[in-house]
Design a protein around this motif. Structure first.
Motif, short mmCIF file in Angstrom:
data_model
loop_
_atom_site.label_atom_id
_atom_site.label_comp_id
_atom_site.label_asym_id
_atom_site.label_seq_id
_atom_site.Cartn_x
_atom_site.Cartn_y
_atom_site.Cartn_z
N ASN A 43 0.82 -1.21 0.00
CA ASN A 43 0.00 0.00 0.00
C ASN A 43 0.85 1.25 0.00
OD1 ASN A 43 0.92 -0.44 2.64
ND2 ASN A 43 -0.85 0.59 3.55
N ARG A 72 -6.34 -5.32 -3.76
CA ARG A 72 -7.42 -5.76 -2.86
C ARG A 72 -8.21 -6.92 -3.50
NH1 ARG A 72 -8.95 -0.16 -2.14
NH2 ARG A 72 -8.14 0.71 -0.20
N LYS A 104 -2.52 -4.33 14.61
CA LYS A 104 -3.71 -5.12 14.31
C LYS A 104 -3.47 -6.16 13.23
CE LYS A 104 -5.59 -1.82 10.93
NZ LYS A 104 -6.74 -0.95 10.59
N HIS A 105 -2.36 -6.03 12.52
CA HIS A 105 -2.03 -6.99 11.47
C HIS A 105 -1.05 -8.05 11.94
CE1 HIS A 105 -3.09 -3.71 8.29
NE2 HIS A 105 -4.15 -4.34 8.75
N GLU A 138 -13.18 -11.87 8.83
CA GLU A 138 -12.47 -10.70 9.35
C GLU A 138 -11.43 -10.20 8.35
OE1 GLU A 138 -11.87 -10.81 14.00
OE2 GLU A 138 -11.48 -12.79 13.15
N GLU A 192 -13.02 -8.08 5.72
CA GLU A 192 -13.39 -6.77 6.25
C GLU A 192 -12.17 -5.87 6.38
OE1 GLU A 192 -15.38 -7.35 9.93
OE2 GLU A 192 -17.19 -8.22 9.03
N MET A 193 -11.04 -6.43 6.81
CA MET A 193 -9.81 -5.65 6.97
C MET A 193 -9.29 -5.16 5.62
SD MET A 193 -8.00 -8.03 9.89
CE MET A 193 -6.46 -7.13 9.94
N THR A 218 -10.90 -3.86 3.23
CA THR A 218 -11.55 -2.60 2.85
C THR A 218 -10.95 -1.40 3.56
OG1 THR A 218 -13.25 -2.87 4.55
CG2 THR A 218 -13.70 -3.82 2.38
N ASP A 219 -10.21 -1.63 4.67
CA ASP A 219 -9.64 -0.53 5.45
C ASP A 219 -8.25 -0.13 4.98
OD1 ASP A 219 -11.91 -0.50 7.02
OD2 ASP A 219 -11.09 -1.94 8.46
N ILE A 220 -7.70 -0.84 4.02
CA ILE A 220 -6.33 -0.53 3.57
C ILE A 220 -6.33 0.79 2.81
CG2 ILE A 220 -4.39 -1.29 2.14
CD1 ILE A 220 -5.24 -4.13 2.59
N SER A 221 -5.40 1.67 3.18
CA SER A 221 -5.25 2.95 2.49
C SER A 221 -3.78 3.18 2.17
CB SER A 221 -5.79 4.10 3.36
OG SER A 221 -5.11 4.14 4.60
N SER A 239 -0.11 4.46 2.20
CA SER A 239 0.75 4.78 3.34
C SER A 239 2.12 5.24 2.84
CB SER A 239 0.92 3.55 4.23
OG SER A 239 1.94 3.75 5.19
#
Length: 689
Positions: free
Chosen positions: A98, A116, A142-143, A151, A154-155, A157-160, A162
């Protein structure tokens, strides 16, 4: 060949049923009387043999069809090279790159979005009860644990995007740490990245790998990028109401020439300079932006260009201090020196204080940027420690030895400072013939046409101390004599500086104190002693940032806040040798200008930029990756093309599946039975009638 559901093979016992029916089904033939049966007997013998053959063939096709169906339901497969068997829990680690380069456009949209999708396809190849680790460049807490398939999705979708970057060695090490913590025999790691040469492929693992790593390469559709490589001041000491010049290096990593790219300089939010630069394909260019500083203090600055689609490196933040007062202390061995007084009182920016050697307050040294030891004869061991500490903490020390100096005692100080030492005086008359115009002390003293020693009136030295070269060549000669001896040297000691003169600051040993060269030399030494702020740091830095002698307020903590007030945190803090060090501890991710607050007061500013390693968009091509995996047994290049990854991985995990072929074969047997009964049986009945 192996079976996923071998218990179903017991159904093969049902094959005995049609066999038994065939064996015990004794058909009785009806007798028909004819006058002449010779020909009928011959016909009956033929049709009876054909009928038996038909029954055997039908029986065989039915047995084969039933057997093939049972085999199909048992799900036969040819096992792969993996040690694990289908049906047991698998542990899967998936790294999704990312970094900023993943903002580039790929063949199916943005690379990060494509990554993704690939990660979701990988998860789809595994069972619901398998365990997953999602890893990104952030290496966030958290990783660092295994999660369920739900789970994991779901995680994703939160990757942005960096600013962090990781090498292949770091990625594989972190994945292997997680995989080794689980006892499952089925462990696989996937790395989804564009595999930039300057980041991911800059460091590859060489040993210690135990697990299998699948590389999934994403390719850009082709992107250009120009970026601000670096900025620096021509003179790091910025003075009030004087023109300063900042140099900007801009790099073009595209394959085309670019013309008239605008470059803007903003100071405290106001545009102060603008220029245009042209860049050759793959080339660099430098541009100078001059500006004036009408007010003192710490200033916010940024240089900006316009580029698309990679934009994170188009702004370069920096901070600098405009000096209004430079505190200077003169420690006199005897009386005050008129030459030093006149020089340091010429410029109002210098705040001069003078003391006599025996009345020196060592605890006040941290208040000064430059200390001048004038007419130094002797020095105590305690004073040596204090002056050495002052230099180690970033101060500048100028030493003028006395004509009757105790050489051994003065050398005790010089030894502690790590600079050259003085030897016996040389009374031979000499003239200055060397001036180091490349050093900041003399860089702006002479006109651009340069210095010609033969046509310039330079200082004449009547008597001087010879200087030994004990600093192992780390000192720089600023002024040199015709006989090769140095007159003035500069020695950098950590953040501090030491200047040593081979002559006293009086007119008996030389005419240098009365010479026009003496004034700019001493003033520039004072200006160079100013505590220059680091222009910038990189976001995500793990190193401590030195705040000098700044101290936190009563709660003993500093607070970092963005200049626009959008974010804030408390950094790590440590006090070392009188210096304050702060540590960001991965709390600072975004580029920009930040305030360092002590209590309710902002004590200084810090600038942070994104690392420029990602700006070079060159990627490892297919050939390079193939060569890499061929040399490393634990790596495999996973190519999907238009086929989804879950189909490829499922086939690899379970081996080569054969149940479809068994279904097709069973259908062929049924079709053969139908054909036998329809055509062969019909012909027999016709022959019988």
């Amino acid at each position: 060949m192996q079976f996923i559901n071998p218990g179903i093979l017991f159904a093969l016992l049902a094959v005995l049923i049609p066999v038994a029916i065939h064996l015990f089904n004794f058909r009785k033939y009806r007798k028909v009387y004819f006058s002449n049966v010779r020909f009928l007997k011959e016909l009956q013998q033929k049709t009876q043999k054909q009928s038996q053959l038909l029954h055997l063939l039908v029986l065989l096709t039915r047995i084969l069809a039933f057997t093939l169906l049972v085999f199909a339901f048992a799900q036969p497969f040819i096992p792969s090279d993996k040690k694990s068997l289908p049906g047991q829990i698998s542990v899967v680690s998936i790294f999704v790159d990312n970094s900023f380069s993943m903002e580039a456009a790929g063949s199916r949209g943005r690379l990060l979005d494509e990554a993704r999708v690939k990660a979701a396809e990988i998860a789809a190849a595994y069972k619901t009860d398998d365990l997953f680790q999602l890893l990104t460049n952030d290496f966030s807490g958290k990783h660092q644990r295994l999660v369920t398939k739900e789970e994991f999705l779901e995680m994703l979708t939160d990757i942005s995007i960096s600013p962090a970057v990781r090498t292949l060695a770091e990625i594989t090490s972190r994945q292997q740490d997680q995989l080794s913590s689980h006892r499952s025999a089925s462990k696989t790691a996937y790395i989804i990245s564009d595999f930039q040469r300057s980041t991911v492929m800059s460091e590859i693992p060489t040993k210690g790998l135990q697990d299998n790593f699948q590389l999934i390469s994403l390719n850009t559709a082709g992107a250009r990028n120009i970026y601000i490589d670096s900025c620096w001041f021509r003179n790091p000491v910025i003075q009030l109401n004087r023109t300063a010049v900042i140099n900007v290096k801009i790099r073009n990593v595209s394959g085309e020439d670019l013309e008239k790219i605008p470059v803007k300089l903003l100071i405290n939010g106001r545009q102060r300079a603008v220029a245009a630069v042209s860049l050759k394909a793959g080339g660099t260019s430098e541009v100078s932006l001059p500006f004036a500083n009408p007010q003192p203090g710490i200033m916010e600055g940024l240089v900006e260009i316009s580029d698309y689609p990679v934009t994170y490196d188009d702004i370069y933040y920096f901070v600098f201090r405009v000096s209004d007062k430079i505190p200077v202390l003169i420690v006199n061995g005897r009386e005050e020196n008129p030459y030093l007084n006149s020089v340091f009182r010429l410029d109002s920016v210098i705040n001069l204080t003078q003391v006599v050697t025996g009345k020196t307050d060592y605890s006040s040294f941290q208040e000064y940027r430059l200390i001048v030891l004038n007419d130094l004869r002797t020095i105590t061991s305690g004073a040596i420690q204090e002056f050495a500490r002052f230099v180690a903490q970033g101060g500048s020390l100028m030493i003028f030895p006395a004509s009757d100096a105790a050489i051994a005692e003065v050398n005790g100080l010089l030894s502690a400072l790590g600079t050259d030492m003085i030897e016996v005086p040389d009374s031979a008359k000499s003239k200055v013939t060397l001036i180091n115009t490349n050093h900041p002390v003399f860089s702006d003293v002479f006109e651009k046409s340069g210095l010609n020693p033969d046509n310039t009136d330079l200082p004449i030295i009547n008597k001087h101390f010879r200087l030994s070269t004990r600093s192992k060549g780390t000192s720089k000669i600023l002024l040199g004599l015709g006989n090769g001896d140095p007159l003035l040297i500069a020695q950098y000691k950590g953040e501090g500086k030491v200047y040593l003169s081979a002559v006293p600051a009086n007119d008996k040993a030389s005419n240098w104190p009365r010479h026009a060269l003496f004034v700019p030399a001493l003033l520039n030494i004072a200006f160079e002693s100013e505590n220059v702020l680091p222009m910038m740091h990189y976001a995500g830095t793990q190193n401590g940032i030195n705040l000098g002698n700044l101290k936190p307020a009563q709660d003993n903590v500093f607070r970092i806040t963005k200049a626009d007030g959008t974010s804030g945190f408390i950094p790590g803090f440590r006090r070392v040798d009188g210096q304050s060090l702060i540590f960001m501890n991965d709390q600072l991710k975004d580029a920009g200008i930040y305030k360092v607050n002590s209590g309710n007061e902002a004590v200084t500013l810090l600038a942070f930029n994104y690392n420029r390693d990602e700006s070079d968009l060159s990627l490892a091509d297919q050939k390079e990756l193939e060569e890499f995996v061929n040399k490393n047994d634990h790596f495999e290049l996973l190519e999907s093309g238009l086929k989804p990854l879950n189909e490829i991985i499922a086939g690899k995990n379970s081996g080569k599946s054969l149940w479809k072929w068994f279904i097709v074969s069973a259908l062929l047997c049924i079709i053969a039975e139908v054909l036998l009964l329809r055509y062969f049986g019909k012909r027999n009945r016709s022959a019988t009638n």
